[in-house]
Write an enzyme that holds these catalytic residues in place. Sequence first.
Site, mmCIF file in Angstrom:
data_model
loop_
_atom_site.group_PDB
_atom_site.id
_atom_site.type_symbol
_atom_site.label_atom_id
_atom_site.label_comp_id
_atom_site.label_asym_id
_atom_site.label_seq_id
_atom_site.Cartn_x
_atom_site.Cartn_y
_atom_site.Cartn_z
ATOM 1 N N ASP A 100 0.961 -1.189 0.150
ATOM 2 C CA ASP A 100 0.060 0.174 0.105
ATOM 3 C C ASP A 100 0.876 1.323 0.008
ATOM 4 O OD1 ASP A 100 -2.813 1.149 0.362
ATOM 5 O OD2 ASP A 100 -1.892 1.906 2.191
ATOM 6 N N GLU A 156 1.987 -0.070 -4.830
ATOM 7 C CA GLU A 156 0.874 1.014 -5.162
ATOM 8 C C GLU A 156 1.313 2.294 -5.513
ATOM 9 O OE1 GLU A 156 -3.290 2.745 -3.869
ATOM 10 O OE2 GLU A 156 -1.757 2.655 -2.425
#
Length: 618
Positions: A328, A357
């Site tokens: 993330d 990400e």
Amino acid sequence: MKSIIKVVILLFSISIFSQVEKIEPPFWWSNMKNPELQLVVYGNNIAKYDVSISDNIKIINVRKTENPNYQFITVSTENINPGNINITFSEKGKKIQTLAYEFKQRRENSSIRDGFDSSDAMYLIMPDRFANGNPNNDSTADTVEKADRTNPGGRHGGDIQGVIDHLDYINDLGFTSLWSTPLLEDNEPVYSYHTYAQSDLYKIDSRFGTNEDYKRLASEMHKRDMKLIMDYVTNHWGSKHWMIQDLPTKDWIHYWENGEKGFQRSSYRMSTQFDSNASQHDSHACMDGWFDTTMPDMNQSNPLLLKYITQNAIWWIEYADLDGFRVDTYSYNDKEAIAKWTKAIMDEYPNFNIVGEVWMHNQSQMAYWQKDSKVGAIDSFNSNLPSVMDFTLHDAVTVMFNEEEKWSWDKGMIRAYDNFTNDFLYPDINNILVFAGNHDTNRINEIYKSDINKYKLVMSLIATVRGIPQFYYGDEIGMLGDKNAKGDGDIRRDFPGGWQGDASNAFTAQGRTDSQNSYYNFTKKLFNWRKSKDVIHNGKTMQYVPQNNVYVYFRYNDSERVMVVLNNSTDAQSLELSRFAEMIKESKYGQEILSGNEIEFNGTLKVEAKSSMIIELK
């Protein structure tokens, strides 16, 4: 009387002397490539004690910080056999406490495990919203927020057992890997279902199940030749994490002196990570700012923290037998530190895979973050990150199928073409995650107003271009969700049939409507076809400039060729096949895999309006 007083004092002193409350990692493995292990020991005033370890284990370093409740003990695990050792704490030569610490036997060939790759198709779920396999853990005594399915932003009760119960459904659809949003404990009082504000990095949230349940999920997936990808969060923790409640060092997090409880929101200007003209003020505002008041921003440049999250990641790989990470907010971390984190994991598992990400809208800026990037090399930077997410393709996919201009320089299918013209920027183009939507974006069927023809165009593209396709749960039944108007909860709706008493059960053909079955059947045919197609997994691409809003490209290798035609026009089109002679070559016909029809290459190819064709050349 004096003797009685002495006994009372002795008993009192025994009751109040410092006890170890936590030791992390809770256990480790023998024969790891990196022999150094950092043990975090926590307890009231534990720093005042000396430490020794049995079995002639070498203590490399003992680090004590300004917080007396911590010791960071680095030991060498070289030549340690599986079994228990003893860690003893003493004061002035007197033993205070002895703890047993276990080293486990690694799985055979653990270090050379294969990660996910371009032969996989990834199914993304939010476990709280997918299926409730165990209603007994919907609310638990050790967590604050209780289940409330009427609240779009509340806990709904989906869990690991629900995922296990429906693995065959995911597998039958054609998906070979599963990315679940985080499952570790998030003990925030509200909005905890997304689990990105984690309160314990070594514990599965009890509302999802147990650590053993998570390990069982991986085992059940491996029985089906499926892979499990963990959503790992390095950038921030939750405000209720026990270490945040009692910081080991003040610089464990990025603490803003002028903010309330150290909080200042990130500016989100990720370009400052590589902007050679960026001010330190702006760089600091992005990378060190918090995502929210409940998500303290972690300082990865602190070597104790960096070692902690590195070992935690490796612990989960070994413990749960994982096949990959999705990280993330990767590009919000301290970039030099996160590169070390990534390299340490890949050094331990050379065939593993990690996708980060990197939510940017420029190919060169995204390519900067992939391992061995020539763009990153300009800045003397190598992230060591094997894979990134293709957000620029996502940007194009969410608008271009609503653009019907036949003659346009930059709209409609030109957007897809332009995206792939920049593939030269990526050092490993097949290791790119491609997607039409995820848990943070509007539902693709909401964008295209439940138009199944546009859905088919979208998925035909996602399933056949270079890279690793990632699919969002529920899209295969036409699920809707509008983040802009109704918030995150609307794009994270419960999968129908995942809860006892649901009005319908879309996990079964009988429980789906005719419309849902149309979406489902197309998705199943497409992704099951992709499973065995090495030409799609690893082949090269040749694309043709779109004409009349029709985009044609070929995937090819030495033995196979596949022609993909996407007609985004509202009119049927007739394509002159002579234009594609370079790829059609001597082929006289092909098999169109969506319809099953045989296609003759006899001068022209008719393509119906708003339709796709995927043709295996014979």
